[in-house]
Motif scaffolding. Structure first.
Motif, PDB file in Angstrom:
ATOM      1  N   ASN A  19      -4.455  82.678  -1.544  1.00  0.00           N
ATOM      2  CA  ASN A  19      -4.134  81.848  -0.389  1.00  0.00           C
ATOM      3  C   ASN A  19      -5.113  82.202   0.731  1.00  0.00           C
ATOM      4  O   ASN A  19      -6.042  83.000   0.524  1.00  0.00           O
ATOM      5  CB  ASN A  19      -2.663  81.991   0.043  1.00  0.00           C
ATOM      6  N   GLU A  64       4.378  80.942   2.218  1.00  0.00           N
ATOM      7  CA  GLU A  64       5.677  80.272   2.168  1.00  0.00           C
ATOM      8  C   GLU A  64       5.756  79.248   1.045  1.00  0.00           C
ATOM      9  O   GLU A  64       6.759  79.163   0.336  1.00  0.00           O
ATOM     10  CB  GLU A  64       5.945  79.601   3.518  1.00  0.00           C
ATOM     11  N   ASP A  65       4.669  78.479   0.842  1.00  0.00           N
ATOM     12  CA  ASP A  65       4.694  77.455  -0.202  1.00  0.00           C
ATOM     13  C   ASP A  65       4.521  78.039  -1.606  1.00  0.00           C
ATOM     14  O   ASP A  65       4.618  77.310  -2.591  1.00  0.00           O
ATOM     15  CB  ASP A  65       3.614  76.404   0.062  1.00  0.00           C
ATOM     16  N   GLN A  66       4.275  79.365  -1.707  1.00  0.00           N
ATOM     17  CA  GLN A  66       4.115  80.019  -3.002  1.00  0.00           C
ATOM     18  C   GLN A  66       5.329  80.857  -3.399  1.00  0.00           C
ATOM     19  O   GLN A  66       5.413  81.317  -4.532  1.00  0.00           O
ATOM     20  CB  GLN A  66       2.868  80.914  -2.981  1.00  0.00           C
ATOM     21  N   GLN A  94      -4.021  72.534  -4.261  1.00  0.00           N
ATOM     22  CA  GLN A  94      -2.740  72.864  -4.883  1.00  0.00           C
ATOM     23  C   GLN A  94      -2.935  73.658  -6.170  1.00  0.00           C
ATOM     24  O   GLN A  94      -2.205  74.618  -6.438  1.00  0.00           O
ATOM     25  CB  GLN A  94      -1.949  71.587  -5.157  1.00  0.00           C
TER      26      GLN A  94
END
Length: 281
Positions: free
Chosen positions: A96, A136-138, A37
């Motif tokens: 990523n 997507e999570d960033q 993370q």
């Protein structure tokens, strides 16, 4: 459920998860997840006091032009950007599984980077070239760290991106479509004429362009996304020139460089990009 056409939605799924196989997370698992993370944290770096604003205040911005993807980035490099009229005022650094941004500021459209430029003659005009993939999570981090540094009052956003023509949904065969072609999607607050037909349902947009447009819709910022559907995924002259109708649009028309000079720059970008690709094949 989507609340407006074009909103980014993620369907919940438990595919591949077997309740019987779920195990309690160990301390080692938690440490690995924490480190991952931290590695995926996005860092936004801004020049202190850009646009004449105090370092702690948001940048005053009337026009924010965002190019996402190699061909959209190359379009701005060829027809808008130059080192005389624009200066770099910020950068986003990220990592990523698909990309890692470069630390260089002298970049090619085929590199992975996210840089922000300011028009010297009018510091309220900002431009972003983002050739890196934002996972997507960033995306939420990107939105918060970029728009959190930009004043929203009087702001208008223009987004440029590309998409495979195979993803365009139509009753006709995509083989008969005159690829590449432009489609537009806008927020309710955007009242100006668009430079191409609007994107029809049930088509959707995705990734960072969709996230930026959704953010603008939520914050009631006038914004328009111009998406170029193309059958060529690499740096391509025909795809780049498909964005040319935008040069007559209100946000861009007074930023255009000399067209003859732009053509030379475009040829140079394509030649350099082709050489760069061949080195890494």
């Amino acid at each position: 459920m989507a609340t407006f056409f074009g909103e980014v939605v993620v369907a919940p799924s438990r595919a591949g998860v077997d309740d019987e196989e779920e195990t309690e997370e160990t301390a080692e698992d938690r440490e690995i997840r924490r480190e991952l993370q931290e590695k995926r944290e996005i860092t936004a770096l801004w020049t202190p006091g850009a646009a004449g604003s105090p370092a702690e205040e948001p940048l005053r911005c009337s026009r924010f032009i965002v190019a996402v993807g190699h061909n959209a980035v190359a379009f701005l490099s060829a027809f808008i950007l130059d080192s005389v009229c624009w200066k770099i005022v910020g950068a986003v650094k990220l990592w990523n599984e698909w990309c890692q941004t470069t630390n260089a500021t002298s970049v090619l459209p085929t590199d992975s980077f996210c840089l922000f430029y300011q028009l010297i003659s009018d510091p309220t005009v900002l431009l972003c070239q983002c050739s890196c993939y934002v996972a997507e999570d960033q995306q939420f981090q990107w939105l918060e760290k970029v728009f959190g540094h930009i004043g929203k009052e009087g702001l208008q956003v223009t987004i440029l991106s590309t998409c495979p023509v195979a993803e365009y949904k139509t009753q006709e065969s995509t083989l008969t479509l005159p690829s590449p072609f432009l489609k537009a999607l806008k927020t309710k607050e955007f009242k100006e004429e668009v430079c191409c037909p609007l994107l029809e349902q049930p088509n959707i947009v995705r990734d960072l362009p969709a996230a930026v447009l959704s953010y603008c819709q939520v914050w009631q910022i006038p914004a328009v996304l111009y998406q170029c559907y193309t059958d060529i995924i690499k740096l391509d002259a025909v795809t780049i020139e498909a964005f040319k109708p935008l040069l007559s649009s209100k946000p861009l028309k007074n930023l255009v460089k000399d067209i003859s000079e732009s053509t030379k720059i475009l040829k140079k970008l394509l030649t350099t990009g082709e050489t760069h690709n061949n080195i890494y094949i």
